[in-house]
Motif scaffolding. Structure first.
Motif, short mmCIF file in Angstrom:
data_model
loop_
_atom_site.label_atom_id
_atom_site.label_comp_id
_atom_site.label_asym_id
_atom_site.label_seq_id
_atom_site.Cartn_x
_atom_site.Cartn_y
_atom_site.Cartn_z
N PHE A 11 -3.01 4.38 4.20
CA PHE A 11 -3.21 4.41 2.75
C PHE A 11 -4.21 5.18 2.21
CE2 PHE A 11 -5.53 2.07 -0.80
CZ PHE A 11 -4.72 2.35 -1.59
N TYR A 64 0.75 -1.27 0.17
CA TYR A 64 0.17 -0.10 -0.09
C TYR A 64 0.81 1.26 0.08
CZ TYR A 64 -4.05 -2.75 0.74
OH TYR A 64 -5.04 -3.86 0.62
N ASN A 82 0.43 4.04 -3.03
CA ASN A 82 0.03 5.53 -2.77
C ASN A 82 1.24 6.43 -3.54
OD1 ASN A 82 -1.96 6.22 -1.31
ND2 ASN A 82 -1.29 6.14 0.73
N SER A 99 -2.26 0.65 8.60
CA SER A 99 -1.79 0.72 7.50
C SER A 99 -2.52 1.10 6.43
CB SER A 99 -1.05 -0.73 6.92
OG SER A 99 0.03 -1.08 7.64
N LEU A 100 -3.90 0.55 6.78
CA LEU A 100 -4.89 0.96 5.57
C LEU A 100 -5.44 2.54 5.89
CD1 LEU A 100 -7.03 -2.38 5.14
CD2 LEU A 100 -5.35 -1.25 3.59
N ILE A 120 -9.10 -1.31 -1.75
CA ILE A 120 -8.97 -2.05 -0.47
C ILE A 120 -9.95 -3.30 -0.72
CG2 ILE A 120 -9.42 -2.24 1.94
CD1 ILE A 120 -8.35 0.49 2.35
N ARG A 134 -9.74 4.81 -2.98
CA ARG A 134 -8.90 3.90 -2.28
C ARG A 134 -9.53 2.92 -1.58
NH1 ARG A 134 -6.12 8.55 -2.86
NH2 ARG A 134 -3.79 8.58 -2.98
#
Length: 272
Positions: free
Chosen positions: A97, A29, A33, A93-94, A72, A68
């Motif tokens: 992101f 990710y 990005n 982490s997401l 996912i 985004r």
């Protein structure tokens, strides 16, 4: 399963955002990005012009966060907006992101759904075409061998809500009429169920429809159950695995009938 004694302590009542521990992000990710930043802004601005107005106000999510979030769902294999919302809530982490800080709330599934309705289909198609162009620039799109596969998706409409196309009668009203015609003056639910089981052809798409989803069709699912459904067809580049076209078809049509539209869309996507 207990905790170590030296770690047992009274937790602080308050900690500043700057002092919170932050681990390394997921490398996939992070790299994604880097590719998206700077290139998706033009699409984001155009989408905002369409969904912003004085009466409606700002959308629930900015297009950047929304698209985004959809990525996912694709990369994590999550099929529902509710599942995407749960995954966003749990993963640091997401969060990084999509660009949501730790002191900000992640979007609820209803917010994702509402934003999807606000952003036009043309904008979704534009983002899809942009992704295909990005894949082509990276050499991840050959376009020489295309495979097409279809899957049946249950519609957001219940079988018990179907009505007759000619009279508008509900299924229960229709069965009640048949029961009275057969001599049962006040049919019970058991009588209606018994009569329904005896009927050879119960629900033909030529006779029945959903009042809430006109495109849904009565179809058999993979598990053998009958539901109102749609058929999604995907065209995939067999050499790279890239999805090059997606079409939504009537669930009661055969693959040999619907494949022509999907193949045409795939050819246009690869050629452009």
């Amino acid at each position: 399963m207990g905790t170590r004694k030296d770690r047992e302590r009274q937790e602080d009542l308050w900690i500043s955002y700057a002092d919170m521990a932050v681990g390394p992000g997921h490398p996939f990710y992070v790299r994604l990005n880097e590719v998206l930043d700077g290139k998706v802004r033009r699409i984001r601005r155009e989408a905002l012009r369409k969904v912003l107005c004085e009466k409606m106000g700002r959308p629930g999510l900015t297009p950047g966060i929304y698209f985004r979030s959809l990525m996912i769902g694709y990369f994590e294999g999550i099929e529902s907006e509710r599942g995407i919302a749960w995954r966003l809530k749990d993963s640091l982490s997401l969060r990084r992101f999509v660009g949501i800080a730790l002191d900000e709330d992640t979007p609820d599934h209803s917010t994702i759904s509402r934003t999807r309705r606000l952003i036009e289909v043309e904008t979704h198609s534009q983002v899809f075409a942009w992704v295909l162009g990005l894949l082509a620039d990276r050499g991840l799109l050959e376009g020489k061998r295309i495979g097409i596969d279809a899957t049946t998706l249950e519609a957001s409409a219940a079988m018990r809500s179907i009505v007759r196309r000619d009279t508008g009668e509900s299924y229960e009203e229709f069965l009640t009429g048949l029961a009275k015609a057969s001599g049962i003056e006040t049919p019970t639910r058991e009588d209606l169920a018994r009569l329904d089981r005896k009927r050879k052809k119960r629900t033909s798409n030529k006779e029945w429809k959903s009042p809430t989803d006109q495109d849904a069709r009565v179809a058999k699912m993979k598990d053998g159950s009958t539901h109102l459904a749609h058929k999604a067809e995907h065209a995939v580049d067999l050499d790279t695995g890239a999805v090059v076209a997606v079409t939504l078809q009537a669930a009661d049509l055969g693959d040999t009938t619907t494949i022509e539209e999907t193949l045409a869309d795939a050819g246009l996507a690869v050629a452009s």
